[in-house]
Write a protein that holds these residues in place. Structure first.
Motif, PDB file in Angstrom:
ATOM      1  N   ARG A  41       0.835  -1.205   0.000  1.00 18.64           N
ATOM      2  CA  ARG A  41       0.000   0.000   0.000  1.00 18.64           C
ATOM      3  C   ARG A  41       0.878   1.267   0.000  1.00 18.64           C
ATOM      4  O   ARG A  41       0.690   2.178  -0.803  1.00 18.64           O
ATOM      5  CB  ARG A  41      -0.891  -0.009   1.250  1.00 18.64           C
ATOM      6  CG  ARG A  41      -1.937   1.065   1.280  1.00 18.64           C
ATOM      7  CD  ARG A  41      -1.575   2.308   2.035  1.00 18.64           C
ATOM      8  NE  ARG A  41      -2.414   3.415   1.594  1.00 18.64           N
ATOM      9  CZ  ARG A  41      -3.371   3.968   2.314  1.00 18.64           C
ATOM     10  NH1 ARG A  41      -3.594   3.559   3.516  1.00 18.64           N
ATOM     11  NH2 ARG A  41      -4.078   4.950   1.828  1.00 18.64           N
ATOM     12  N   THR A  42       1.831   1.283   0.923  1.00 19.58           N
ATOM     13  CA  THR A  42       2.680   2.471   1.046  1.00 19.58           C
ATOM     14  C   THR A  42       3.501   2.689  -0.221  1.00 19.58           C
ATOM     15  O   THR A  42       3.588   3.805  -0.746  1.00 19.58           O
ATOM     16  CB  THR A  42       3.580   2.342   2.294  1.00 19.58           C
ATOM     17  OG1 THR A  42       2.728   2.516   3.435  1.00 19.58           O
ATOM     18  CG2 THR A  42       4.672   3.388   2.336  1.00 19.58           C
ATOM     19  N   TYR A  43       4.073   1.617  -0.760  1.00 25.73           N
ATOM     20  CA  TYR A  43       4.942   1.807  -1.935  1.00 25.73           C
ATOM     21  C   TYR A  43       4.144   2.092  -3.215  1.00 25.73           C
ATOM     22  O   TYR A  43       4.638   2.797  -4.093  1.00 25.73           O
ATOM     23  CB  TYR A  43       5.900   0.622  -2.090  1.00 25.73           C
ATOM     24  CG  TYR A  43       6.839   0.540  -0.893  1.00 25.73           C
ATOM     25  CD1 TYR A  43       7.584   1.659  -0.518  1.00 25.73           C
ATOM     26  CD2 TYR A  43       6.932  -0.605  -0.113  1.00 25.73           C
ATOM     27  CE1 TYR A  43       8.404   1.632   0.603  1.00 25.73           C
ATOM     28  CE2 TYR A  43       7.760  -0.642   1.003  1.00 25.73           C
ATOM     29  CZ  TYR A  43       8.490   0.477   1.355  1.00 25.73           C
ATOM     30  OH  TYR A  43       9.302   0.454   2.461  1.00 25.73           O
ATOM     31  N   LEU A 224       2.692   6.015   8.436  1.00 21.12           N
ATOM     32  CA  LEU A 224       2.427   6.786   9.664  1.00 21.12           C
ATOM     33  C   LEU A 224       3.213   6.303  10.873  1.00 21.12           C
ATOM     34  O   LEU A 224       3.602   7.096  11.729  1.00 21.12           O
ATOM     35  CB  LEU A 224       0.938   6.616  10.031  1.00 21.12           C
ATOM     36  CG  LEU A 224      -0.081   7.605   9.510  1.00 21.12           C
ATOM     37  CD1 LEU A 224      -1.452   7.250  10.067  1.00 21.12           C
ATOM     38  CD2 LEU A 224       0.305   9.016   9.948  1.00 21.12           C
ATOM     39  N   ASP A 225       3.434   4.979  10.920  1.00 18.47           N
ATOM     40  CA  ASP A 225       4.124   4.408  12.082  1.00 18.47           C
ATOM     41  C   ASP A 225       5.571   4.869  12.193  1.00 18.47           C
ATOM     42  O   ASP A 225       6.201   4.689  13.229  1.00 18.47           O
ATOM     43  CB  ASP A 225       4.080   2.864  12.028  1.00 18.47           C
ATOM     44  CG  ASP A 225       4.575   2.317  10.701  1.00 18.47           C
ATOM     45  OD1 ASP A 225       4.508   3.050   9.699  1.00 18.47           O
ATOM     46  OD2 ASP A 225       5.014   1.155  10.670  1.00 18.47           O
ATOM     47  N   LEU A 226       6.092   5.477  11.134  1.00 18.44           N
ATOM     48  CA  LEU A 226       7.496   5.885  11.166  1.00 18.44           C
ATOM     49  C   LEU A 226       7.697   7.292  11.725  1.00 18.44           C
ATOM     50  O   LEU A 226       8.825   7.703  11.979  1.00 18.44           O
ATOM     51  CB  LEU A 226       8.113   5.782   9.766  1.00 18.44           C
ATOM     52  CG  LEU A 226       8.143   4.391   9.144  1.00 18.44           C
ATOM     53  CD1 LEU A 226       8.920   4.409   7.831  1.00 18.44           C
ATOM     54  CD2 LEU A 226       8.772   3.368  10.086  1.00 18.44           C
ATOM     55  N   PHE A 256      -2.541   3.482   7.248  1.00 20.59           N
ATOM     56  CA  PHE A 256      -2.321   2.032   7.300  1.00 20.59           C
ATOM     57  C   PHE A 256      -3.308   1.262   6.447  1.00 20.59           C
ATOM     58  O   PHE A 256      -4.452   1.684   6.255  1.00 20.59           O
ATOM     59  CB  PHE A 256      -2.466   1.510   8.725  1.00 20.59           C
ATOM     60  CG  PHE A 256      -1.416   2.037   9.656  1.00 20.59           C
ATOM     61  CD1 PHE A 256      -0.116   2.219   9.218  1.00 20.59           C
ATOM     62  CD2 PHE A 256      -1.736   2.340  10.973  1.00 20.59           C
ATOM     63  CE1 PHE A 256       0.862   2.706  10.078  1.00 20.59           C
ATOM     64  CE2 PHE A 256      -0.776   2.827  11.829  1.00 20.59           C
ATOM     65  CZ  PHE A 256       0.518   3.011  11.388  1.00 20.59           C
ATOM     66  N   LEU A 257      -2.863   0.110   6.027  1.00 20.93           N
ATOM     67  CA  LEU A 257      -3.792  -0.881   5.496  1.00 20.93           C
ATOM     68  C   LEU A 257      -4.153  -1.748   6.701  1.00 20.93           C
ATOM     69  O   LEU A 257      -3.269  -2.331   7.347  1.00 20.93           O
ATOM     70  CB  LEU A 257      -3.115  -1.705   4.402  1.00 20.93           C
ATOM     71  CG  LEU A 257      -3.985  -2.773   3.747  1.00 20.93           C
ATOM     72  CD1 LEU A 257      -3.766  -2.743   2.241  1.00 20.93           C
ATOM     73  CD2 LEU A 257      -3.643  -4.154   4.266  1.00 20.93           C
ATOM     74  N   ASN A 258      -5.430  -1.738   7.033  1.00 18.45           N
ATOM     75  CA  ASN A 258      -5.902  -2.445   8.235  1.00 18.45           C
ATOM     76  C   ASN A 258      -6.693  -3.689   7.884  1.00 18.45           C
ATOM     77  O   ASN A 258      -7.286  -3.777   6.806  1.00 18.45           O
ATOM     78  CB  ASN A 258      -6.823  -1.530   9.047  1.00 18.45           C
ATOM     79  CG  ASN A 258      -6.080  -0.340   9.613  1.00 18.45           C
ATOM     80  OD1 ASN A 258      -4.904  -0.428   9.950  1.00 18.45           O
ATOM     81  ND2 ASN A 258      -6.762   0.791   9.709  1.00 18.45           N
ATOM     82  N   LYS A 263      -3.889  -2.591  12.242  1.00 18.13           N
ATOM     83  CA  LYS A 263      -2.844  -2.447  11.225  1.00 18.13           C
ATOM     84  C   LYS A 263      -2.310  -3.814  10.815  1.00 18.13           C
ATOM     85  O   LYS A 263      -2.021  -4.647  11.682  1.00 18.13           O
ATOM     86  CB  LYS A 263      -1.701  -1.608  11.807  1.00 18.13           C
ATOM     87  CG  LYS A 263      -0.547  -1.427  10.860  1.00 18.13           C
ATOM     88  CD  LYS A 263       0.672  -0.860  11.585  1.00 18.13           C
ATOM     89  CE  LYS A 263       1.873  -0.943  10.655  1.00 18.13           C
ATOM     90  NZ  LYS A 263       3.136  -1.046  11.343  1.00 18.13           N
ATOM     91  N   MET A 264      -2.222  -4.040   9.503  1.00 18.94           N
ATOM     92  CA  MET A 264      -1.612  -5.299   9.056  1.00 18.94           C
ATOM     93  C   MET A 264      -0.141  -5.272   9.420  1.00 18.94           C
ATOM     94  O   MET A 264       0.563  -4.307   9.097  1.00 18.94           O
ATOM     95  CB  MET A 264      -1.771  -5.464   7.540  1.00 18.94           C
ATOM     96  CG  MET A 264      -1.099  -6.713   7.022  1.00 18.94           C
ATOM     97  SD  MET A 264      -1.454  -7.077   5.294  1.00 18.94           S
ATOM     98  CE  MET A 264      -3.104  -7.721   5.355  1.00 18.94           C
ATOM     99  N   SER A 265       0.326  -6.272  10.133  1.00 17.44           N
ATOM    100  CA  SER A 265       1.752  -6.292  10.477  1.00 17.44           C
ATOM    101  C   SER A 265       2.219  -7.713  10.730  1.00 17.44           C
ATOM    102  O   SER A 265       1.427  -8.607  11.040  1.00 17.44           O
ATOM    103  CB  SER A 265       2.027  -5.418  11.699  1.00 17.44           C
ATOM    104  OG  SER A 265       1.530  -6.052  12.852  1.00 17.44           O
TER     105      SER A 265
HETATM  106  P1  AMP Z   1       9.051  -1.832   7.461  1.00 14.05           P
HETATM  107  O1  AMP Z   1       9.839  -2.773   6.585  1.00 14.05           O
HETATM  108  O2  AMP Z   1       8.269  -2.509   8.504  1.00 14.05           O
HETATM  109  O3  AMP Z   1       9.911  -0.704   7.979  1.00 14.05           O
HETATM  110  O4  AMP Z   1       7.952  -1.150   6.531  1.00 14.05           O
HETATM  111  C1  AMP Z   1       8.225  -0.543   5.307  1.00 14.05           C
HETATM  112  C2  AMP Z   1       7.206   0.538   5.007  1.00 14.05           C
HETATM  113  O5  AMP Z   1       5.885  -0.022   4.947  1.00 14.05           O
HETATM  114  C3  AMP Z   1       7.137   1.647   6.065  1.00 14.05           C
HETATM  115  O6  AMP Z   1       6.977   2.894   5.426  1.00 14.05           O
HETATM  116  C4  AMP Z   1       5.907   1.305   6.874  1.00 14.05           C
HETATM  117  O7  AMP Z   1       5.328   2.435   7.455  1.00 14.05           O
HETATM  118  C5  AMP Z   1       4.997   0.714   5.790  1.00 14.05           C
HETATM  119  N1  AMP Z   1       3.972  -0.181   6.350  1.00 14.05           N
HETATM  120  C6  AMP Z   1       4.149  -1.257   7.158  1.00 14.05           C
HETATM  121  N2  AMP Z   1       2.951  -1.816   7.476  1.00 14.05           N
HETATM  122  C7  AMP Z   1       1.999  -1.082   6.849  1.00 14.05           C
HETATM  123  C8  AMP Z   1       0.554  -1.146   6.777  1.00 14.05           C
HETATM  124  N3  AMP Z   1      -0.147  -2.097   7.409  1.00 14.05           N
HETATM  125  N4  AMP Z   1      -0.082  -0.224   6.029  1.00 14.05           N
HETATM  126  C9  AMP Z   1       0.610   0.739   5.359  1.00 14.05           C
HETATM  127  N5  AMP Z   1       1.943   0.856   5.392  1.00 14.05           N
HETATM  128  C10 AMP Z   1       2.646  -0.038   6.128  1.00 14.05           C
END
Ligand code: AMP
Length: 457
Positions: A41-43, A224-226, A256-258, A263-265
């Motif tokens: 989603r973010t990319y 947003l989490d960053l 986020f994509l939820n 949040k999907m994680s």
């Molecule tokens: P990371 O490898 O976890 O640092 O994530 C890489 C990028 O993906 C960062 O910009 C995160 O904010 C983004 N990201 C991770 N999880 C999600 C999510 N569920 N929805 C949107 N963006 C996300």
């Protein structure tokens, strides 16, 4: 063009430091596992932003880092009994393939953390010399209290931050101080003025951006989490090291994509990898789903959302296919409705671009697109199309598809590929007639690399 800046919490007119040039940095992935669709989603969002900036005529340098050394990479490599850097390369390769499958093609440079250790060391040295960092027996740390602006992006007060944080490392002066360099003897590690070790997480980004962009640039993006603590730490490092403010003109963050409100994680285990998704769905369908929501808003992901995106995309494709059939049916090129039609399409294009100029409002741009689809379907019943109006519409959808990264005319592309292939085959046959075997074999083997098998019989 207006872009929402997280720093000011408002939409601001976009003015890059150098007219017509944009330097964009987006935090890249930590390559220890396959990426999930939240990352996607973010990319995708930033890919579309990059496409539009280029469409608007900006010369864009889009940079992304690859975090190929950190605790997660090392832990996963240990579990798998492999070398951390070998593991990181494999997941980087898979990440890049996933991005390609999602149409994410606009990054100019992927910079690996492990290939920028000298730049990281230089930046840490400056922070030590200027008194923003200190060394202990476990590493080098940034002293948060030395940077009074700490918290300006997330709008948190330093006192609140420090009081609530618990840190097991007793060698730090304050729990909020963060590692710039971790003293570790085990591999992967590098020599440094502070002994062998590896960089902390935050410093790789500022060392990489300073290397390619300098200490100030236009846009920094991420999820947003960053915002906290990562981007806050980046600001502290870069603005302290350079003495220049602001580090970036505009901070952009994706929602986020939820899944079911969460949040999907990886840590919650509620994820679907990009690979899993692409086994069942066309990459364009997922892109369509992502871009149907504004990049700053959350996406509620589920099977229903995918079906809806699929159906909407099909509606557009079917309409364009019908138009194409009409075009092939010896349509007239004259007619009183011609001029009026073209005006409608030009007006729609203007609205589409205006939506994108308003903080990359893709849902609004898509609603313009659907208005046009409805309009076409209505007009189709009245049979008032001409050759030139259909050609104009096709160009319009091609252009919109380029901006969004979605192929609205897949059949079209296939036909063109077939045409190009036929030209190639014809040339190759002529080469064979002239007994130019080397060149004709080369064409065959390169076509094979692209997945086209060729047999001479
Ligand atoms: P990371 O490898 O976890 O640092 O994530 C890489 C990028 O993906 C960062 O910009 C995160 O904010 C983004 N990201 C991770 N999880 C999600 C999510 N569920 N929805 C949107 N963006 C996300």
């Amino acid at each position: 063009m207006f872009i929402y800046n997280t720093m000011s919490r408002s939409k601001e007119q976009f003015n890059p430091i150098k007219p017509n040039r944009v330097k964009l940095f987006v935090c890249g992935p930590t390559v220890y596992d396959d990426s999930h669709i939240g990352h996607g989603r973010t990319y995708i969002a930033f890919d579309c932003i990059a496409r539009f900036l280029r469409y608007q005529g900006y010369s864009l340098f889009y940079l992304q880092n690859i975090t190929d050394v950190d605790d997660k990479v090392i832990k996963r490599a240990r579990e798998k009994g492999t070398d951390p850097l070998v593991l990181a390369r494999e997941y980087e390769r898979r990440y890049l393939a996933d991005m390609k499958a999602l149409g994410v093609k606009n990054v100019n440079l992927y910079a690996r953390a492990t290939e920028h250790v000298p730049e990281i060391i230089v930046q840490i040295k400056i922070l030590l010399e200027k008194g923003f960092a200190y060394e202990t027996e476990t590493g080098v740390y940034f002293e948060e209290s030395k940077f009074p602006d700490f918290g300006k992006l997330s709008r948190r007060k330093l006192e609140d931050l420090t009081v609530h944080r618990v840190d097991p490392d007793p060698s730090k002066r304050s729990p909020g101080d963060f590692a710039l360099w971790k003293k570790i003897d085990k591999q992967p590690s590098w020599d440094s003025p502070w002994g062998r070790g590896r960089p902390g997480w935050h410093i790789e980004d500022t060392a990489i951006t300073e290397e390619y962009f300098g200490s100030q640039y236009d846009i920094h993006g991420g999820g947003l989490d960053l915002i906290f603590p990562h981007h806050e730490a980046e600001i502290a490092q870069m603005e302290s090291a350079s003495g220049l403010k602001p580090m970036v003109r505009c901070w952009m963050h994706t929602g986020f994509l939820n899944v079911k409100g969460e949040k999907m994680s990886k840590s919650l285990g509620n994820f679907i990898t990009i690979r899993e998704l692409l086994q069942r769905w066309d990459g364009d369908v997922f892109r369509f789903l992502v871009l149907s929501t504004h990049y700053r808003s959350p996406i509620d992901f589920g099977e229903e959302a995918l079906i809806q995106a699929h159906n909407s995309l099909e509606r557009v494709r079917k309409t364009l296919k019908k138009l194409d059939e009409l075009l092939k049916s010896n349509l007239d090129d004259e007619g009183s409705s011609n001029v009026k039609n073209i005006e409608i399409w030009d007006e729609a294009h203007k609205k589409f671009i205006e939506a994108m100029e308003d903080d990359f409002n893709t849902p609004q741009a898509l609603s313009v697109l659907f208005e046009i689809v409805r309009n076409i379907n209505r007009q189709m019943q009245n049979e008032i199309f001409t050759k030139s109006s259909i050609t104009r519409i096709k160009i319009l959808f091609e252009e919109w598809g380029e901006i969004l990264g979605i192929n609205f005319l897949p059949g079209e592309k296939q036909e063109r590929t077939d045409d190009v292939l036929n030209i190639l085959l014809d040339v190759r046959n002529q080469l064979r007639e002239k007994k130019e075997w080397e060149l004709s074999d080369k064409i065959r083997s390169q076509l094979k690399d692209l997945g086209f098998g060729l047999e001479d019989n």
